[in-house]
Design a protein around this motif. Sequence first.
Motif, PDB file in Angstrom:
ATOM      1  N   ASN A  46     -61.952  14.911  -3.924  1.00  0.00           N
ATOM      2  CA  ASN A  46     -61.602  15.046  -2.512  1.00  0.00           C
ATOM      3  C   ASN A  46     -62.792  14.881  -1.575  1.00  0.00           C
ATOM      4  O   ASN A  46     -62.635  14.916  -0.367  1.00  0.00           O
ATOM      5  CB  ASN A  46     -60.833  16.339  -2.234  1.00  0.00           C
ATOM      6  CG  ASN A  46     -61.622  17.578  -2.535  1.00  0.00           C
ATOM      7  OD1 ASN A  46     -62.811  17.529  -2.774  1.00  0.00           O
ATOM      8  ND2 ASN A  46     -60.945  18.708  -2.527  1.00  0.00           N
TER       9      ASN A  46
ATOM     10  N   ASP B 209     -54.713  19.126  -3.149  1.00  0.00           N
ATOM     11  CA  ASP B 209     -55.181  17.746  -3.309  1.00  0.00           C
ATOM     12  C   ASP B 209     -54.028  16.819  -3.670  1.00  0.00           C
ATOM     13  O   ASP B 209     -53.906  15.718  -3.128  1.00  0.00           O
ATOM     14  CB  ASP B 209     -56.277  17.654  -4.370  1.00  0.00           C
ATOM     15  CG  ASP B 209     -57.598  18.252  -3.905  1.00  0.00           C
ATOM     16  OD1 ASP B 209     -57.731  18.550  -2.696  1.00  0.00           O
ATOM     17  OD2 ASP B 209     -58.497  18.414  -4.754  1.00  0.00           O
TER      18      ASP B 209
ATOM     19  N   TRP C 216     -61.879  11.128  -1.513  1.00  0.00           N
ATOM     20  CA  TRP C 216     -60.476  10.854  -1.804  1.00  0.00           C
ATOM     21  C   TRP C 216     -60.330   9.621  -2.686  1.00  0.00           C
ATOM     22  O   TRP C 216     -59.760   8.606  -2.305  1.00  0.00           O
ATOM     23  CB  TRP C 216     -59.638  10.753  -0.531  1.00  0.00           C
ATOM     24  CG  TRP C 216     -59.594  12.065   0.160  1.00  0.00           C
ATOM     25  CD1 TRP C 216     -60.314  12.425   1.247  1.00  0.00           C
ATOM     26  CD2 TRP C 216     -58.850  13.222  -0.236  1.00  0.00           C
ATOM     27  NE1 TRP C 216     -60.058  13.735   1.567  1.00  0.00           N
ATOM     28  CE2 TRP C 216     -59.155  14.253   0.674  1.00  0.00           C
ATOM     29  CE3 TRP C 216     -57.956  13.493  -1.268  1.00  0.00           C
ATOM     30  CZ2 TRP C 216     -58.604  15.524   0.589  1.00  0.00           C
ATOM     31  CZ3 TRP C 216     -57.401  14.765  -1.350  1.00  0.00           C
ATOM     32  CH2 TRP C 216     -57.734  15.757  -0.436  1.00  0.00           C
TER      33      TRP C 216
END
Length: 132
Positions: free
Chosen positions: A45, A95, A48
């Motif tokens: 993350n 996520d 990403w």
Amino acid sequence: MLGYYILEVAKLDVEVAGVLDKAPLTVRRPPPKNLSKRKIGKIANSNWSVAYNSKEGLENVKRIFFLLDKHLYRTPVLEHILHIINKLPSNTSEDKTCVNDMLRWYIEFRKRILAIIPKVFDRQTSEVKLEE
């Protein structure tokens, strides 16, 4: 106006560009140096991104998917990314939700644009090969 909008989308989206016989103007980001250490399906993350395997001939090749580059991947690859991130238990639910929401939205957006193309242009989307 809708036709011009679709032509602008085709400058970025590989499937829309393929249907309209155009070449997308953008390129994928280079893979990170630590790609070989990345776990398949694990969401990073910080940028990403997700590592995934892609078949090339008889071999599986490790690749990287950046969420910002989603328009450069065919729908089956995006669906594959969704599948591998959701089956990996080490991805957090937050996520997974972020990536799922963005990719599912983009897939739906793309499908709607592809459905409009035959009405606006003299093209048939069903003839397009959907492979990476």
